[in-house]
Design a protein around this motif. Sequence first.
Motif, PDB file in Angstrom:
ATOM      1  N   THR A 213       0.976  -1.245  -0.001  1.00 45.61           N
ATOM      2  CA  THR A 213       0.086  -0.111   0.028  1.00 45.61           C
ATOM      3  C   THR A 213       0.824   1.363   0.055  1.00 45.61           C
ATOM      4  N   PHE A 214       1.887   1.236   0.768  1.00 44.99           N
ATOM      5  CA  PHE A 214       2.954   2.477   1.020  1.00 44.99           C
ATOM      6  C   PHE A 214       3.430   2.783  -0.462  1.00 44.99           C
ATOM      7  N   LEU A 215       3.983   1.527  -1.046  1.00 47.07           N
ATOM      8  CA  LEU A 215       4.960   1.881  -2.159  1.00 47.07           C
ATOM      9  C   LEU A 215       4.275   1.931  -3.451  1.00 47.07           C
ATOM     10  N   ALA A 216       2.932   1.921  -3.465  1.00 50.26           N
ATOM     11  CA  ALA A 216       2.016   1.784  -4.608  1.00 50.26           C
ATOM     12  C   ALA A 216       1.713   3.112  -5.405  1.00 50.26           C
ATOM     13  N   GLU A 217       2.038   4.169  -4.502  1.00 49.01           N
ATOM     14  CA  GLU A 217       1.772   5.652  -4.937  1.00 49.01           C
ATOM     15  C   GLU A 217       2.736   5.770  -6.012  1.00 49.01           C
ATOM     16  N   ARG A 218       3.890   5.356  -6.390  1.00 46.30           N
ATOM     17  CA  ARG A 218       4.665   5.657  -7.364  1.00 46.30           C
ATOM     18  C   ARG A 218       5.671   4.425  -8.065  1.00 46.30           C
ATOM     19  N   THR A 219       5.288   3.419  -7.319  1.00 44.06           N
ATOM     20  CA  THR A 219       6.266   2.212  -7.849  1.00 44.06           C
ATOM     21  C   THR A 219       5.180   0.910  -8.019  1.00 44.06           C
ATOM     22  N   ASN A 220       5.909  -0.126  -8.830  1.00 37.11           N
ATOM     23  CA  ASN A 220       5.435  -1.356  -8.566  1.00 37.11           C
ATOM     24  C   ASN A 220       6.471  -2.395  -7.916  1.00 37.11           C
ATOM     25  N   SER A 221       5.858  -2.945  -6.794  1.00 41.59           N
ATOM     26  CA  SER A 221       7.056  -3.714  -6.108  1.00 41.59           C
ATOM     27  C   SER A 221       6.500  -5.259  -5.869  1.00 41.59           C
ATOM     28  N   LEU A 222       7.531  -5.850  -5.461  1.00 42.46           N
ATOM     29  CA  LEU A 222       7.281  -7.280  -4.900  1.00 42.46           C
ATOM     30  C   LEU A 222       8.065  -7.523  -3.890  1.00 42.46           C
ATOM     31  N   GLY A 223       7.217  -7.789  -2.608  1.00 42.48           N
ATOM     32  CA  GLY A 223       7.813  -8.132  -1.375  1.00 42.48           C
ATOM     33  C   GLY A 223       7.982  -9.478  -1.180  1.00 42.48           C
ATOM     34  N   ILE A 224       9.249 -10.071  -0.762  1.00 43.63           N
ATOM     35  CA  ILE A 224       9.475 -11.554  -0.523  1.00 43.63           C
ATOM     36  C   ILE A 224       9.976 -11.737   0.658  1.00 43.63           C
ATOM     37  N   ILE A 225       9.620 -12.922   1.467  1.00 38.59           N
ATOM     38  CA  ILE A 225      10.399 -13.383   2.735  1.00 38.59           C
ATOM     39  C   ILE A 225      11.477 -13.990   2.392  1.00 38.59           C
ATOM     40  N   ASP A 226      12.845 -13.684   2.922  1.00 48.40           N
ATOM     41  CA  ASP A 226      13.819 -14.414   2.178  1.00 48.40           C
ATOM     42  C   ASP A 226      14.153 -15.592   3.368  1.00 48.40           C
TER      43      ASP A 226
END
Length: 539
Positions: A213-226
């Motif tokens: 939600t926070f990064l959607a303003e200006r980016t496409n992002s993929l969060g991953i648990i390493d």
Amino acid sequence: MIRMLIVDDEEIITDGLFDVFSQLNLDLDLYKAYSGEEALDWMNKTRVDIVLSDIRMPGMDGLELMKSIRSTWLHCKIIFLTGYNDFDYIYEATQTQGVSYLLKSEGYDRIIKVVTDAIHELENSLKFHHLIQQSREKLTTLETLAQGNYFRYLLQGARAVEELEVDFRKLGIALDPSLPVLVAVGDLQRTDMHHSFAESQETALAVKFLAETFLAERTNSLGIIDRYGGLVWLIQQTYGNGTGSDESYSRTVMFLEGQFELMQQACMESMGLTFAVTICADPCQWIQLNEVYDRVRSQQYWRAGDGVQMVQTVSFEPIETAAHSRTLREKAESLAIYLEGGGREGFLHLFNELKETAFDEPANGGPFLLELYYTIALLLLSYINRWELHDKVGTTGLMQRDLHTSWQDSFKFLQNIAESLFDLRVSVERNRAAAVIEKVRSYIDEHIGEDLSLVRLASVIHFNPSYLSRLFKQESGVNLSEYIDEVRVDKAKDLLKQDGLKIGEVGAQVGYEAPHSFTRFFKKSTGVTPLEYREILRK
């Protein structure tokens, strides 16, 4: 901490509002600017949450400033100060969400009320449980696990763009494999150290969903648990077809720094969870992903203090190294995770668990004990070599098991080395923190008459402002602003001994351009005005 910028081309208004809000018990980090251009310069340096601005200014007026703010900080609250003849301006401004206005004639109480309301709105927006629920509807936990496994697959080597396109589409990854990505790594730190694997995963998922939600303003992002239980974000710009210039990437990195700070605040208030973030400022091609990820992770080791709530931005030279092996045995890998992360308790718990299992084997003293000993010994030796700690931790006998009289002595020897490494890490972090604080103090002493805002000082040592503020208080026992005031008072007292300097000249040399502001500051600090202090010296 909420950051507020006060903007007006009339110095007396800007300084007056700054002084009023400085004396209130509000959780505000205050800045001021005397023009729209100067305000925009602040916005390009750091995240700003509230802008209190005059709407009519020469050069860049309030409406132009508002458009520039909205291009970078969508969450920022804008409060315009207006006169009776500005309603045409106000009508246009208030069509934008998050913008309100006040008449200059309404007085300080009304201004304080509107700013306080804006603070509450921002704080409430950080209560993110409903945001997590919204994000869960977009991405299931099963998809998250699949994407995490796929990330580990990507780290094994280069893949063709065509293969990536197929995989991304099937796994619901909204990234373009033909474009570079920015890499950020988060290190989660719960205040409650005793938690299960499921709880750790749930926590990581909550932060991942929040980030979407926070990064959607200006980016496409993929969060991953390493594999370390931390978070990795792969991020692409959503404007300019994602192929932005160096300047646009720089603005995106600044946006990420600001958003991660807001996420840290939300996580702390809602979950008692802290995390440090390291962002690679240089976009990387997918073929470089494994090297960049490893280097960003290792960079988190070189931090000052405990790293809590830190947002660190790093740049690397071009990468030419080959990918290193990821085939450590599962248990040794867990020990390595604890050792790298400074997790003394987890390391010793698993160490004793492995040792007790080995001693319970029917063939006590057999091949399994020998394998376990050298697996842990090699892990410790690798750590010592990597961080060049040979002169601080003795390794004699580490790779010679037969020098020890019994298996008990052998594993006690390994435990002692491990504990020495954990002790050394704490000591190194403290020394590094002390060196950073000393650098800040030296800079303040040498530039006492210049801009000593938190943002400026943070840029000197390449930390985010919030972390610097907390680290300085933690290491020095006083707030950074209090320390700066003390240095200014001491410097002013020395200068006042020189009769040839006027009061205004003394004030300018300690950072106060307006004589009345310097007089107010000096009297508040010492109980007497600069003139009265000079008269006392003469007597």
